[in-house]
Every structure is written in structure tokens, then in C-alpha cells.
Motif scaffolding. Structure first.
Motif, PDB file in Angstrom:
ATOM      1  N   MET A   1      85.272  18.000  44.264  1.00 21.38           N
ATOM      2  CA  MET A   1      83.883  18.421  44.211  1.00 21.38           C
ATOM      3  C   MET A   1      83.215  18.120  45.544  1.00 21.38           C
ATOM      4  SD  MET A   1      82.613  17.348  40.390  1.00 21.38           S
ATOM      5  CE  MET A   1      81.157  18.408  40.563  1.00 21.38           C
ATOM      6  N   GLY A   2      82.211  18.923  45.882  1.00 21.10           N
ATOM      7  CA  GLY A   2      81.552  18.711  47.156  1.00 21.10           C
ATOM      8  C   GLY A   2      80.175  19.320  47.239  1.00 21.10           C
ATOM      9  N   TRP A   3      79.486  18.961  48.316  1.00 17.28           N
ATOM     10  CA  TRP A   3      78.175  19.504  48.644  1.00 17.28           C
ATOM     11  C   TRP A   3      78.287  20.357  49.899  1.00 17.28           C
ATOM     12  CZ3 TRP A   3      74.164  19.184  45.406  1.00 17.28           C
ATOM     13  CH2 TRP A   3      74.179  18.168  44.443  1.00 17.28           C
ATOM     14  N   PHE A   4      77.649  21.511  49.863  1.00 19.83           N
ATOM     15  CA  PHE A   4      77.627  22.444  50.974  1.00 19.83           C
ATOM     16  C   PHE A   4      76.189  22.846  51.247  1.00 19.83           C
ATOM     17  CE2 PHE A   4      81.682  22.480  48.996  1.00 19.83           C
ATOM     18  CZ  PHE A   4      82.611  22.713  49.998  1.00 19.83           C
ATOM     19  N   ARG A   5      75.932  23.343  52.449  1.00 19.19           N
ATOM     20  CA  ARG A   5      74.573  23.757  52.776  1.00 19.19           C
ATOM     21  C   ARG A   5      74.590  24.999  53.651  1.00 19.19           C
ATOM     22  NH1 ARG A   5      72.815  18.697  56.748  1.00 19.19           N
ATOM     23  NH2 ARG A   5      74.185  19.238  58.522  1.00 19.19           N
TER      24      ARG A   5
ATOM     25  N   GLU B   1      76.082  30.017  59.005  1.00 14.18           N
ATOM     26  CA  GLU B   1      77.127  30.061  58.002  1.00 14.18           C
ATOM     27  C   GLU B   1      77.048  28.848  57.083  1.00 14.18           C
ATOM     28  OE1 GLU B   1      80.583  32.487  60.499  1.00 14.18           O
ATOM     29  OE2 GLU B   1      80.842  30.368  60.040  1.00 14.18           O
ATOM     30  N   ARG B   2      77.549  29.010  55.872  1.00 11.67           N
ATOM     31  CA  ARG B   2      77.627  27.889  54.951  1.00 11.67           C
ATOM     32  C   ARG B   2      78.643  26.875  55.466  1.00 11.67           C
ATOM     33  NH1 ARG B   2      77.746  29.142  48.592  1.00 11.67           N
ATOM     34  NH2 ARG B   2      75.942  30.307  49.407  1.00 11.67           N
ATOM     35  N   GLU B   3      78.290  25.586  55.413  1.00 11.05           N
ATOM     36  CA  GLU B   3      79.171  24.543  55.902  1.00 11.05           C
ATOM     37  C   GLU B   3      79.358  23.441  54.871  1.00 11.05           C
ATOM     38  OE1 GLU B   3      77.851  22.185  59.181  1.00 11.05           O
ATOM     39  OE2 GLU B   3      75.860  21.826  58.349  1.00 11.05           O
ATOM     40  N   GLY B   4      80.517  22.811  54.910  1.00 13.08           N
ATOM     41  CA  GLY B   4      80.776  21.675  54.050  1.00 13.08           C
ATOM     42  C   GLY B   4      80.045  20.447  54.555  1.00 13.08           C
ATOM     43  N   VAL B   5      79.446  19.682  53.643  1.00 12.32           N
ATOM     44  CA  VAL B   5      78.702  18.472  53.982  1.00 12.32           C
ATOM     45  C   VAL B   5      79.486  17.223  53.599  1.00 12.32           C
ATOM     46  CG1 VAL B   5      76.593  17.148  53.598  1.00 12.32           C
ATOM     47  CG2 VAL B   5      76.493  19.647  53.757  1.00 12.32           C
TER      48      VAL B   5
ATOM     49  N   ALA C   1      68.034  23.107  54.630  1.00 10.71           N
ATOM     50  CA  ALA C   1      68.969  24.132  54.171  1.00 10.71           C
ATOM     51  C   ALA C   1      68.914  24.220  52.657  1.00 10.71           C
ATOM     52  CB  ALA C   1      70.394  23.806  54.615  1.00 10.71           C
ATOM     53  N   MET C   2      69.549  25.259  52.125  1.00 11.23           N
ATOM     54  CA  MET C   2      69.831  25.315  50.703  1.00 11.23           C
ATOM     55  C   MET C   2      71.130  24.549  50.479  1.00 11.23           C
ATOM     56  SD  MET C   2      68.688  26.518  47.768  1.00 11.23           S
ATOM     57  CE  MET C   2      67.719  27.994  48.073  1.00 11.23           C
ATOM     58  N   TYR C   3      71.107  23.597  49.562  1.00 10.08           N
ATOM     59  CA  TYR C   3      72.279  22.777  49.282  1.00 10.08           C
ATOM     60  C   TYR C   3      72.918  23.208  47.972  1.00 10.08           C
ATOM     61  CZ  TYR C   3      71.336  19.555  53.097  1.00 10.08           C
ATOM     62  OH  TYR C   3      71.157  18.998  54.345  1.00 10.08           O
ATOM     63  N   TYR C   4      74.241  23.354  47.986  1.00  4.19           N
ATOM     64  CA  TYR C   4      75.003  23.819  46.833  1.00  4.19           C
ATOM     65  C   TYR C   4      76.061  22.806  46.433  1.00  4.19           C
ATOM     66  CZ  TYR C   4      73.117  28.395  48.170  1.00  4.19           C
ATOM     67  OH  TYR C   4      72.294  29.443  48.501  1.00  4.19           O
ATOM     68  N   CYS C   5      76.253  22.660  45.145  1.00  4.78           N
ATOM     69  CA  CYS C   5      77.350  21.896  44.585  1.00  4.78           C
ATOM     70  C   CYS C   5      78.503  22.850  44.299  1.00  4.78           C
ATOM     71  CB  CYS C   5      76.888  21.206  43.297  1.00  4.78           C
ATOM     72  SG  CYS C   5      78.152  20.277  42.409  1.00  4.78           S
ATOM     73  N   ALA C   6      79.736  22.415  44.551  1.00  2.00           N
ATOM     74  CA  ALA C   6      80.899  23.257  44.319  1.00  2.00           C
ATOM     75  C   ALA C   6      82.057  22.426  43.776  1.00  2.00           C
ATOM     76  CB  ALA C   6      81.321  23.965  45.610  1.00  2.00           C
ATOM     77  N   ALA C   7      82.979  23.113  43.088  1.00  2.00           N
ATOM     78  CA  ALA C   7      84.147  22.444  42.516  1.00  2.00           C
ATOM     79  C   ALA C   7      85.367  23.342  42.621  1.00  2.00           C
ATOM     80  CB  ALA C   7      83.896  22.076  41.054  1.00  2.00           C
ATOM     81  N   ALA C   8      86.538  22.708  42.685  1.00  2.00           N
ATOM     82  CA  ALA C   8      87.806  23.413  42.729  1.00  2.00           C
ATOM     83  C   ALA C   8      88.816  22.686  41.864  1.00  2.00           C
ATOM     84  CB  ALA C   8      88.317  23.524  44.165  1.00  2.00           C
TER      85      ALA C   8
END
Length: 122
Positions: free
Chosen positions: A31-35, A41-45, A88-95
């Protein structure tokens, strides 16, 4: 299916703090946070894997901390010493699967939250 819901964004002055939360349902592995800022471009935080291994982009190292409450299946991002360039807009993501060398790459994640806005200004 994995579902993610973020919260905690807002507007703060430079040097201020915010804590973002992401409630997850379904199985996760990484899991991670991106912005994503306007025109960029969207980047991993920051990311965390099931074994607790974390990784941060250089620009937030020492200022941001990612953590997870396994009982609540909730991901957090503590953001301190915020700067205008953090806006930025911050997004949560999962894989469900993740090669370690690609954990900060947005294209490797298929499950995303709706995003929460973070604005840092005077």
C-alpha cells in the motif's frame, strides 16, 4: 475486490502538519500514498509492504511517515514541516503483487482511492 477511501486533506500554512487516512477493504500486499500536482505527473510518496518495509521519495524523507493499523486495515501518512511544493491531490493505492523495485511507480497499482486535496500556502 479492494476498496480504498481517503480522508484528512486540507489547507495549512508552510511548516504545518496534516495526517491522511486510508481505510481499506479486501486483501492487500503493498500500500502507498501518491500525489499529483497540476501540470505534473503522478509520483510515489511513500509505501509500506506486509512485512513493514517502507520506502519514501527523497523529497519527503524525514518529514513524512507512513504507518498502518493492521487491526483497522487503515493506512496513515503523517505529514510534518509541509512546504508549498507539497501541494497536490493525494491518493491511496494498493496492489496484490509488487516487485520491490517498482513500489513507488503508480503504473504498478490497480486499486485507487478517490483522492484528498492538500494545499500548503501562506
Amino acid at each position: 475486490q479492494v476498496q480504498l477511501v481517503e480522508s484528512g486533506g486540507g489547507s495549512v500554512q508552510p511548516g504545518g502538519s496534516l495526517r491522511l487516512s486510508c481505510v481499506a477493504s479486501g486483501p492487500t500486499y503493498c500500500m502507498g500514498w501518491f500525489r499529483q500536482a497540476p501540470g505534473k505527473e503522478r509520483e510515489g510518496v511513500a509505501t509500506v509492504m506486509t512485512d513493514g518495509t517502507t520506502r519514501y521519495v527523497d523529497s519527503v524523507q524525514g518529514r513524512f511517515t507512513i504507518s498502518k493499523d493492521n487491526a483497522k486495515n487503515t493506512l496513515y501518512l503523517q505529514m510534518n514541516s509541509l512546504r508549498p511544493e507539497d501541494t497536490a491531490m493525494y491518493y491511496c493505492a494498493a496492489a496484490l503483487i509488487m516487485p520491490p523495485e517498482w513500489r513507488l511507480s503508480p503504473d504498478k497499482y490497480s486499486h485507487w482511492g478517490q483522492g484528498t486535496q492538500v494545499t500548503v500556502s501562506s
